[in-house]
Design an enzyme around this catalytic site. Structure first.
Site, PDB file in Angstrom:
ATOM      1  N   ASP A  77     -70.597 -49.597  38.280  1.00 19.15           N
ATOM      2  CA  ASP A  77     -71.807 -49.213  38.994  1.00 19.15           C
ATOM      3  C   ASP A  77     -72.011 -50.064  40.243  1.00 19.15           C
ATOM      4  OD1 ASP A  77     -72.370 -47.244  37.146  1.00 19.15           O
ATOM      5  OD2 ASP A  77     -73.635 -48.538  35.921  1.00 19.15           O
ATOM      6  N   GLY A  78     -71.637 -51.335  40.187  1.00 14.26           N
ATOM      7  CA  GLY A  78     -71.800 -52.201  41.347  1.00 14.26           C
ATOM      8  C   GLY A  78     -70.996 -51.714  42.538  1.00 14.26           C
ATOM      9  N   ASP A 152     -82.510 -50.985  43.452  1.00  9.49           N
ATOM     10  CA  ASP A 152     -83.770 -51.721  43.502  1.00  9.49           C
ATOM     11  C   ASP A 152     -83.796 -52.776  44.594  1.00  9.49           C
ATOM     12  OD1 ASP A 152     -82.173 -53.827  42.368  1.00  9.49           O
ATOM     13  OD2 ASP A 152     -82.609 -53.057  40.373  1.00  9.49           O
ATOM     14  N   ALA A 191     -81.337 -50.087  35.241  1.00 11.48           N
ATOM     15  CA  ALA A 191     -80.675 -51.341  35.614  1.00 11.48           C
ATOM     16  C   ALA A 191     -81.599 -52.518  35.297  1.00 11.48           C
ATOM     17  CB  ALA A 191     -80.282 -51.279  37.091  1.00 11.48           C
ATOM     18  N   LEU A 194     -85.049 -51.822  33.679  1.00 10.98           N
ATOM     19  CA  LEU A 194     -85.084 -51.507  32.244  1.00 10.98           C
ATOM     20  C   LEU A 194     -85.107 -52.784  31.419  1.00 10.98           C
ATOM     21  CD1 LEU A 194     -84.943 -49.366  30.000  1.00 10.98           C
ATOM     22  CD2 LEU A 194     -82.453 -49.496  30.166  1.00 10.98           C
TER      23      LEU A 194
END
Length: 289
Positions: A77-78, A152, A191, A194
């Site tokens: 994901d990064g 974010d 991410a 959460l």
């Protein structure tokens, strides 16, 4: 229905040499597979060098949007977050092949990727737009930094509690003493937000979440507001504080700085297999029953 993708960029975990070497065989298989089907294959330059794919045309990450019709991202994901920010000004959809841990954004398995990518290229896919956040840092009435985030924007104390003042659309909301604040998109809801107790927001929601990190007053709870909102966070007091974007870049803050956060004008498009279901993904990744 056949898509009109002709020029395809391959991007591995381009900032991590050891990871690229481990996925070299998968990247080579994918490049050969696409070339054999007469697609024009371009490889991000660091990926090409460290995965030894030098027989293909190469380009810098900043040039992909000028050339490619589609970008296939292999990593976690990064990597997808980094690529998405780099391509925000380009109309290039992304396909993710998971070679990371969670794979919330990179949903194809490496062992299935050739079959699944053929299906996507044939038009058997779902296109999902994802909103991003645009952030200006204002110091002494001047914008000193601007950036974007897919997950974010995080304002965080490095040592002790930080005191922040939050306004939304010009209306005072509250002052908050905490370890920090996460301002996230629905994509970023699974991410950092959460883990800090924030709500899971479906990607189709037009919303921005504000999630306190370990608030001093337990009545400070996460809230979600319209994605049309203009959010201003003022740094009131701290010993040390940083601002980060998708957890991948940090900027030091000063008392009095204003962080102005709004929805970005552009979106990023993710392509999924046609049977993709967000709730299936949540159930698998979060080990729900």
């Amino acid at each position: 229905m056949q898509t009109n993708f002709k020029k395809i960029a391959l991007i591995g975990k381009y900032m991590n040499v050891s990871a690229l070497q481990l996925m070299q065989a998968d990247l080579a298989d994918l490049a050969r597979h696409l070339s054999a089907r007469h697609y024009e294959v371009w490889v991000e330059e660091n990926t090409a060098h460290h995965a030894q794919l030098t027989s293909y045309q190469t380009l810098a990450i900043s040039e992909i949007g000028q050339v490619a019709d589609l970008a296939i991202v292999m990593g976690g994901d990064g990597t997808m977050l980094s690529v998405a920010r780099s391509l925000i000004d380009a109309d290039v959809p992304l396909v993710g092949v998971n070679r990371g841990r969670f794979g919330f954004l990179t949903d194809l398995r490496a062992e299935d990727m050739l079959v699944e990518i053929d299906r996507i290229l044939a038009g058997d896919s779902i296109e999902e737009p994802r909103m991003l956040l645009s952030t200006d840092v204002v110091r002494d009435n001047q914008i000193i930094y601007t950036s974007h985030a897919l997950n974010d924007v995080v304002i965080k104390s490095g040592l002790r509690l930080i005191e922040l003042e939050i306004e939304i659309d010009g209306k005072f909301v509250y002052k908050q003493r905490s370890d920090g604040l996460i301002v996230g998109t629905p994509t970023g809801a699974t991410a950092y937000a959460l883990s800090a107790g924030g709500p899971i927001l479906h990607p189709n929601l037009e919303a921005i979440s504000l999630v306190p990190i370990c608030p001093h007053t337990l009545s400070n709870r996460p809230i979600a507001v319209s994605s049309a909102s203009n959010i201003v966070v003022t740094v009131v007091q701290f010993d040390e504080a940083q601002l980060s974007f998708d957890g991948q870049f940090q900027l030091g803050l000063e008392v009095g700085d204003k962080i102005v956060i709004r929805r970005a004008e552009k979106t990023i498009s993710l392509l999924h297999p046609v049977e993709y279901c967000y709730f299936d993904m949540l159930r698998n990744k979060l080990n729900w029953g």
